[in-house]
Structures are given as C-alpha cells and as structure tokens.
Design an enzyme around this catalytic site. Structure first.
Site, PDB file in Angstrom:
ATOM      1  N   LYS A  90       5.863 -42.664  24.838  1.00 54.99           N
ATOM      2  CA  LYS A  90       4.584 -42.518  24.033  1.00 54.99           C
ATOM      3  C   LYS A  90       4.737 -42.791  22.375  1.00 54.99           C
ATOM      4  O   LYS A  90       3.867 -42.944  21.719  1.00 54.99           O
ATOM      5  CB  LYS A  90       3.703 -41.115  24.260  1.00 54.99           C
ATOM      6  CG  LYS A  90       4.411 -39.858  23.780  1.00 54.99           C
ATOM      7  CD  LYS A  90       3.663 -38.723  24.424  1.00 54.99           C
ATOM      8  CE  LYS A  90       4.279 -37.532  24.085  1.00 54.99           C
ATOM      9  NZ  LYS A  90       4.483 -37.075  22.745  1.00 54.99           N
ATOM     10  N   ASP A  91       6.006 -42.522  22.257  1.00 53.10           N
ATOM     11  CA  ASP A  91       6.453 -42.662  20.681  1.00 53.10           C
ATOM     12  C   ASP A  91       6.472 -44.197  20.356  1.00 53.10           C
ATOM     13  O   ASP A  91       6.770 -44.513  19.115  1.00 53.10           O
ATOM     14  CB  ASP A  91       7.901 -42.060  20.122  1.00 53.10           C
ATOM     15  CG  ASP A  91       7.388 -40.553  20.419  1.00 53.10           C
ATOM     16  OD1 ASP A  91       6.430 -40.024  20.335  1.00 53.10           O
ATOM     17  OD2 ASP A  91       8.702 -39.926  20.612  1.00 53.10           O
ATOM     18  N   ARG A 138      -5.510 -36.493  19.566  1.00 52.87           N
ATOM     19  CA  ARG A 138      -6.148 -36.937  20.803  1.00 52.87           C
ATOM     20  C   ARG A 138      -6.468 -35.553  21.498  1.00 52.87           C
ATOM     21  O   ARG A 138      -7.520 -35.429  22.094  1.00 52.87           O
ATOM     22  CB  ARG A 138      -5.255 -37.590  21.692  1.00 52.87           C
ATOM     23  CG  ARG A 138      -5.361 -37.753  23.079  1.00 52.87           C
ATOM     24  CD  ARG A 138      -4.188 -38.229  23.956  1.00 52.87           C
ATOM     25  NE  ARG A 138      -2.989 -37.360  23.790  1.00 52.87           N
ATOM     26  CZ  ARG A 138      -2.767 -36.495  24.414  1.00 52.87           C
ATOM     27  NH1 ARG A 138      -3.676 -35.982  25.341  1.00 52.87           N
ATOM     28  NH2 ARG A 138      -1.645 -35.750  24.273  1.00 52.87           N
ATOM     29  N   ARG A 139      -5.605 -34.498  21.334  1.00 53.35           N
ATOM     30  CA  ARG A 139      -5.639 -33.330  22.052  1.00 53.35           C
ATOM     31  C   ARG A 139      -6.935 -32.583  21.478  1.00 53.35           C
ATOM     32  O   ARG A 139      -7.928 -31.963  22.087  1.00 53.35           O
ATOM     33  CB  ARG A 139      -4.478 -32.388  22.250  1.00 53.35           C
ATOM     34  CG  ARG A 139      -3.372 -32.838  22.983  1.00 53.35           C
ATOM     35  CD  ARG A 139      -2.065 -32.201  22.938  1.00 53.35           C
ATOM     36  NE  ARG A 139      -1.290 -32.742  23.969  1.00 53.35           N
ATOM     37  CZ  ARG A 139       0.150 -32.650  23.496  1.00 53.35           C
ATOM     38  NH1 ARG A 139       0.514 -32.602  22.180  1.00 53.35           N
ATOM     39  NH2 ARG A 139       0.967 -33.285  24.190  1.00 53.35           N
ATOM     40  N   ARG A 160       2.985 -28.819  13.429  1.00 51.52           N
ATOM     41  CA  ARG A 160       4.234 -29.743  13.607  1.00 51.52           C
ATOM     42  C   ARG A 160       5.450 -28.944  14.087  1.00 51.52           C
ATOM     43  O   ARG A 160       5.215 -27.634  14.137  1.00 51.52           O
ATOM     44  CB  ARG A 160       4.641 -30.365  12.448  1.00 51.52           C
ATOM     45  CG  ARG A 160       3.889 -31.699  11.809  1.00 51.52           C
ATOM     46  CD  ARG A 160       4.405 -33.031  12.589  1.00 51.52           C
ATOM     47  NE  ARG A 160       5.291 -33.492  13.103  1.00 51.52           N
ATOM     48  CZ  ARG A 160       6.330 -33.951  12.088  1.00 51.52           C
ATOM     49  NH1 ARG A 160       6.060 -34.285  10.979  1.00 51.52           N
ATOM     50  NH2 ARG A 160       7.546 -34.296  12.671  1.00 51.52           N
ATOM     51  N   ARG A 166       6.633 -24.643  18.166  1.00 51.41           N
ATOM     52  CA  ARG A 166       5.371 -24.678  18.722  1.00 51.41           C
ATOM     53  C   ARG A 166       4.956 -23.155  19.224  1.00 51.41           C
ATOM     54  O   ARG A 166       4.105 -22.372  19.038  1.00 51.41           O
ATOM     55  CB  ARG A 166       5.036 -25.917  19.216  1.00 51.41           C
ATOM     56  CG  ARG A 166       5.056 -26.958  18.047  1.00 51.41           C
ATOM     57  CD  ARG A 166       4.540 -28.178  19.026  1.00 51.41           C
ATOM     58  NE  ARG A 166       4.825 -29.317  18.014  1.00 51.41           N
ATOM     59  CZ  ARG A 166       4.075 -30.412  18.049  1.00 51.41           C
ATOM     60  NH1 ARG A 166       2.920 -30.463  18.675  1.00 51.41           N
ATOM     61  NH2 ARG A 166       4.246 -31.434  17.113  1.00 51.41           N
ATOM     62  N   CYS A 253       0.012 -44.466  17.681  1.00 58.04           N
ATOM     63  CA  CYS A 253       0.204 -43.071  18.597  1.00 58.04           C
ATOM     64  C   CYS A 253      -0.265 -41.857  17.990  1.00 58.04           C
ATOM     65  O   CYS A 253      -0.543 -40.772  18.697  1.00 58.04           O
ATOM     66  CB  CYS A 253       1.393 -43.046  18.963  1.00 58.04           C
ATOM     67  SG  CYS A 253       2.710 -42.592  17.687  1.00 58.04           S
TER      68      CYS A 253
END
Length: 328
Positions: A90-91, A138-139, A160, A166, A253
């Site tokens: 996805k990166d 997106r989330r 981040r 996180r 992305c």
C-alpha cells in the site's frame, strides 16, 4: 573453489534484502527472507535503510504520501546496494519505475483495519465523543461516515508514529482508541491487543493493504525468476485491480481512497472478482462508494481494466471533488 549459483554471484555470498528499520518492516522482511532462503538455498541478510517517511514528523498528506517510504529503498536497488527489497504494497506508488520489477506479491494477510481501544471496547461500545487516532484520511472519512449514519459521536485525531507509539496514545489515556492495519499487528504477533476488527463493509482498506511487494532490478533476471516463486496469483490480481483504481483516480496513498478486490466462489470454483471502492471527505459528510463484478482476470491488463472501469464510474459520481490530496 566456490560454485556459482543460478542467481549470479557465489552461493556463499548472501543476498542483500533492503528493508525499512521499523519493527513492522523488519518483521515483514524477515518473513520474506526465510521464504527466499528456502527457494534459493542462499543466505539472506537484511540491510536497514532509513526513508524520508521514517524521519519526517509531518503528516503523510503533507509530505506527499505516495512513495515517501519507498524512494530510498528503490535508490538502493538501482545503485546495487541491495539485491531486492520488501515493501508494504500500500506504500508503493502505482507507477512502476524503469529498471525495477515487482517480482512477487506473496499471499495477502488479513486486509481489514483493526481497533485497539481502552478497556477492551468495540467500535460500537465507544462512549459519545470518543477520540480515535489514525494517520489515514481514508479511515477518517469512513469512520466519520459510519458514526454519522449510526448516530454515534466520535472525534478522529490525526496521529503519526509506529505501532508502539500509536497504541501508547491509548494506554496513556490521550486517546480512546486507534485504528491500525490488522495485517501489521498480525505480523508483529500483537493481534491479542485488537479489541475489534472493523468489517470491510464498514471501512474499506487501503488499496493493497495486507499485501507485501518484493522488488528487484530488472537486470537481475535470475533473481526475479526465483523470487517469482513467492508470488500468489490471486493476491496479485486483486491488488492490481485495486491499484489501477487508485491510479485512475489520480490519487496517492495519502488520499481518502479505499478499495478491496474479493474473489467470489461457487462451491470450490472461484469464478468472479468483485472490486469495491470508496472515496470520501475526511469529515464523512460525503462518500462515493461503488462496486463492480467481473470474471476473474487472467492477465495484469484485465485486472487493471476492472480498476479503471470502477474509477470512471466513481469519478462520474463526483469522486474527484472528495479527494483533497491529489498526487503531485
């Protein structure tokens, strides 16, 4: 005298695998290294490379999103500093650079997003006004849209940092929950910390989420052929369709785009591929969510065509106006 291997170089010379330094990247690269050792009979050593995305403290949308975690690895490949590299798919920018080949896309892990919340809470159990951390527009878009449509009150907070950082926001009480990729937590052996797996009907993952990309120089034909043994054709077809959708939307992305291609089966026979896509404003007030189903693609071009077709339908419904961050 040392005998030469079919991969070029001597059998005693380890293959150099370029990887980011994060715990997750090292875990993912370690898994691929084990598989490559098995396939080639060669030793594999990890070469840690720092990328701009690792050292910048800015949010991904601000630093361009696309490619910030892969540029340094690709430079190391092209310069011959490493023999192959492992990325989170996805990166990867959707355009393949000259001189490099995507040699393998191994079988995909769980593509879903996962909630890690205080007190073992599920998403539906979060208190009114719950603060949920994520670095992904997106989330944010989909969580806010879901909350709004179900009468829930949440606040999404941009964060981040690595997995420890996180989850640390939740442990310290700064946030009620964070959302992370289930695949990353699984590869780190930390799925026991997940309090809720978010169904893809609620939050579509990022294109390629849960999949890895194994890349090498185009000139290393023997190595590319050996790495191709790690390729999972179903995963490759699915992520090709998802990434073609992203590319046709001209989104990077860091844009609020979700996509997932599912293989649909009747009994034991896989006969169709369903591609779902979503684009939304980060506050969740506007979403364009569509799907398309077709025969299982038998080539890269067929899979990409499915992605482009869905992208065209989404753009016709107003997706372009919702993306905010366009690819530079």
């Amino acid at each position: 005298m040392t005998e030469n291997s079919p991969l070029g170089g001597e059998t005693t010379t380890p293959l150099r695998l370029g990887t980011r330094r994060s715990k997750l990247a090292m875990a993912q690269s370690g898994m691929v290294a084990d598989a490559v050792r098995e396939v080639t009979g060669r030793a594999v050593e990890l070469v840690e490379i720092t990328t701009y995305g690792d050292v910048s403290r800015e949010h991904l949308a601000q630093i361009g999103g696309t490619g910030v975690f892969v540029a340094a690895l690709r430079e190391a490949l092209l310069s011959g500093e490493v023999d192959f590299a492992v990325h989170s798919l996805k990166d990867l920018p959707t355009t393949q650079p000259e001189g490099l080949v995507l040699a393998a896309v191994p079988q995909r892990e769980d593509p879903r997003d996962a909630l890690v919340a205080r007190d073992g809470l599920t998403f539906g159990q979060l208190p009114p006004g719950a603060r949920i951390g994520t670095g992904s527009p997106r989330r944010m878009a989909q969580l806010n849209a879901y909350a709004r449509s179900h009468g829930l009150e949440i606040e999404t907070v941009a964060i981040r940092g690595n997995v420890d950082t996180r989850i640390g926001f939740v442990r310290s009480g700064e946030l009620d929950a964070v959302v992370l990729a289930a695949a990353g937590l699984s590869r780190l052996g930390r799925t026991d910390e997940v309090t809720d797996f978010l169904p893809v009907d609620t939050v579509l993952p990022a294109p390629g989420q849960g999949a890895l990309a194994v890349e090498c120089a185009e000139s290393s034909a023997d190595l590319a052929a050996a790495l191709a043994e790690l390729d999972d054709p179903y995963t490759r077809v699915a992520v090709t369709a998802e990434r073609a959708l992203l590319n046709a939307l001209e989104a990077g992305c860091s844009a609020p785009v979700g996509a997932l291609a599912d293989l649909l089966a009747e009994g034991q026979v896989v006969n169709e591929l369903r591609l779902r896509g979503v684009v939304g404003s980060t506050d969740g007030t506007s979403l364009v969510q569509l799907s398309i189903t077709g025969p299982v693609p038998t080539s890269h071009d067929d899979a990409a065509a499915l992605g482009r077709e869905l992208a065209a339908e989404m753009l016709a419904k107003g997706a372009a106006g919702l993306m905010g961050e366009r690819a530079l």
